[in-house]
Design an enzyme around this catalytic site. Structure first.
Site, mmCIF file in Angstrom:
data_model
loop_
_atom_site.group_PDB
_atom_site.id
_atom_site.type_symbol
_atom_site.label_atom_id
_atom_site.label_comp_id
_atom_site.label_asym_id
_atom_site.label_seq_id
_atom_site.Cartn_x
_atom_site.Cartn_y
_atom_site.Cartn_z
ATOM 1 N N ASN A 9 0.694 -1.273 0.175
ATOM 2 C CA ASN A 9 -0.070 -0.005 0.019
ATOM 3 C C ASN A 9 0.844 1.302 -0.142
ATOM 4 O O ASN A 9 0.488 2.406 -0.543
ATOM 5 C CB ASN A 9 -0.747 -0.005 1.244
ATOM 6 C CG ASN A 9 -2.020 -1.043 0.945
ATOM 7 O OD1 ASN A 9 -2.700 -1.085 0.313
ATOM 8 N ND2 ASN A 9 -1.887 -1.896 2.007
ATOM 9 N N THR A 10 1.915 1.151 0.512
ATOM 10 C CA THR A 10 2.770 2.496 0.751
ATOM 11 C C THR A 10 4.096 2.282 0.017
ATOM 12 O O THR A 10 4.514 3.159 -0.717
ATOM 13 C CB THR A 10 3.333 2.626 2.293
ATOM 14 O OG1 THR A 10 2.173 2.665 3.117
ATOM 15 C CG2 THR A 10 4.216 3.735 2.327
ATOM 16 N N ILE A 12 6.765 -0.174 -2.800
ATOM 17 C CA ILE A 12 7.052 -1.395 -3.989
ATOM 18 C C ILE A 12 8.410 -1.664 -3.530
ATOM 19 O O ILE A 12 9.308 -0.937 -3.786
ATOM 20 C CB ILE A 12 6.697 -1.075 -5.361
ATOM 21 C CG1 ILE A 12 5.393 -0.618 -5.699
ATOM 22 C CG2 ILE A 12 7.063 -1.987 -6.032
ATOM 23 C CD1 ILE A 12 5.016 0.285 -6.857
ATOM 24 N N VAL A 13 8.726 -2.782 -3.096
ATOM 25 C CA VAL A 13 10.043 -3.345 -2.896
ATOM 26 C C VAL A 13 10.402 -4.279 -3.992
ATOM 27 O O VAL A 13 9.755 -5.324 -4.609
ATOM 28 C CB VAL A 13 9.986 -4.058 -1.560
ATOM 29 C CG1 VAL A 13 11.506 -4.681 -1.720
ATOM 30 C CG2 VAL A 13 9.694 -3.174 -0.640
ATOM 31 N N GLY A 107 -4.734 -12.766 1.345
ATOM 32 C CA GLY A 107 -3.875 -11.773 0.577
ATOM 33 C C GLY A 107 -2.651 -12.532 0.120
ATOM 34 O O GLY A 107 -2.091 -13.356 0.794
ATOM 35 N N ASP A 109 0.453 -11.133 -0.124
ATOM 36 C CA ASP A 109 1.362 -10.791 0.567
ATOM 37 C C ASP A 109 1.666 -11.940 1.907
ATOM 38 O O ASP A 109 2.604 -12.288 2.255
ATOM 39 C CB ASP A 109 1.481 -9.385 1.467
ATOM 40 C CG ASP A 109 0.089 -9.166 2.009
ATOM 41 O OD1 ASP A 109 -1.115 -9.823 1.710
ATOM 42 O OD2 ASP A 109 0.028 -7.889 2.794
ATOM 43 N N ASP A 129 3.805 -9.009 10.068
ATOM 44 C CA ASP A 129 4.060 -7.960 8.936
ATOM 45 C C ASP A 129 3.741 -6.520 9.315
ATOM 46 O O ASP A 129 2.415 -6.171 9.236
ATOM 47 C CB ASP A 129 3.485 -8.275 7.425
ATOM 48 C CG ASP A 129 4.237 -7.762 6.416
ATOM 49 O OD1 ASP A 129 4.751 -6.576 6.422
ATOM 50 O OD2 ASP A 129 4.409 -8.161 5.248
ATOM 51 N N THR A 132 1.631 -0.213 6.480
ATOM 52 C CA THR A 132 0.455 0.510 6.649
ATOM 53 C C THR A 132 -0.449 -0.204 7.519
ATOM 54 O O THR A 132 -1.286 0.341 8.341
ATOM 55 C CB THR A 132 -0.066 0.909 5.193
ATOM 56 O OG1 THR A 132 0.924 1.289 4.513
ATOM 57 C CG2 THR A 132 -1.171 1.865 5.199
ATOM 58 N N THR A 184 2.885 16.327 24.384
ATOM 59 C CA THR A 184 2.089 15.510 23.241
ATOM 60 C C THR A 184 2.613 14.761 22.510
ATOM 61 O O THR A 184 2.197 13.548 22.227
ATOM 62 C CB THR A 184 1.055 16.756 22.708
ATOM 63 O OG1 THR A 184 0.253 17.600 23.794
ATOM 64 C CG2 THR A 184 0.224 16.264 21.479
#
Length: 257
Positions: A9-10, A12-13, A107, A109, A129, A132, A184
């Protein structure tokens, strides 16, 4: 050589492997708006950057959880290597005994991670894993894929806090020196880092209770595992190449097809 690609989702390897040796690995941002030509340019430049001859690629394999970009990546890989990648999905031989309600929903993955973990580590196995989304997969002593869990990842958690509240900022994922904090930003960091580490520890305890035995291997992978694993109290095996190893194994299982 084999080109293995994990499209998340974040990020590409990509891993270019000669037998079981990595020639290079690279990480680029997942972009649903990119065309196949743009991805092809990125992939070609990566081969040039690492001084690897793309013409020597004999095959490729892709695991993608972002369906909108699957075809673009496949076409881009074919443009660069002249080989269309094998896509992890329905019909591919995995060797897994999948015991979830609907195996077709598992999935790509998670399939790849499980194949690699079974080949590399003693059973029973828990696989985390961390990205995201956080996923947990459980393989019992017979190597059966029993199921797992899905949770929001550390980055997604803090970004949601920042966008859905009026006074909480976007923060970096750095670990504060202690759990009881007095400002915070550090309080949010405690939740993101120590909170996720405690969640992993707690899930391991509960999985062992349900299995009725001690888990032999707890394996963790994903882009953010390096931020979380050092603060877990249970023994965690961090495996940065788990996905690439799984893709290589699956390619070998299916290359005749």
């Amino acid at each position: 050589m084999l080109l293995a690609i994990d499209a998340g989702n974040t990020n590409i390897v990509l891993g270019c492997m000669e037998h079981d040796k990595l020639r290079f690995t690279a990480r680029v941002r997942t972009d649903r708006a990119k065309t196949e030509d743009e991805y092809a340019l990125i992939f070609r430049n990566l081969f040039d950057l690492h001084q690897v001859d793309r013409r020597a690629v004999e095959g490729s394999i892709l695991s993608c959880v972002v369906s909108e970009i699957t075809e673009a990546i496949c076409n881009a890989v074919k443009t660069v290597t002249k080989k269309r990648p094998l896509v992890v999905g329905a019909g591919i031989k995995t060797g897994l005994n999948i015991k979830i309600d609907n195996p077709a929903q598992l999935g790509a993955d998670l399939v790849v991670d499980a194949v690699a973990a079974l080949a590399k580590y003693p059973k029973p196995i828990i696989i985390f894993d961390i990205g995201t989304a956080n996923t947990m997969s459980v393989l019992d002593g017979q190597g059966r894929f029993l199921g797992g869990a899905i949770m929001a990842g550390p980055r997604l958690s803090v970004d949601t806090l920042a966008t859905r509240t009026s006074q909480l900022p976007r923060i970096d994922l750095d670990a504060p020196p202690k759990v009881i904090c007095s400002n915070t930003i550090q309080c949010m960091q405690v939740g993101a880092i120590y909170g996720h580490a405690a969640m992993i520890d707690g899930l391991i305890d509960r999985v062992e209770e349900e299995l009725g035995e001690t888990v032999a291997s707890v394996v963790a992978t994903g882009g953010l595992i390096g931020r979380i694993a050092p603060y877990c109290r249970r023994k965690i095996i961090c495996d940065d190449t788990l996905m690439l190893d799984g893709l290589r194994i699956l390619y070998e299982k299916n290359r005749g097809n």
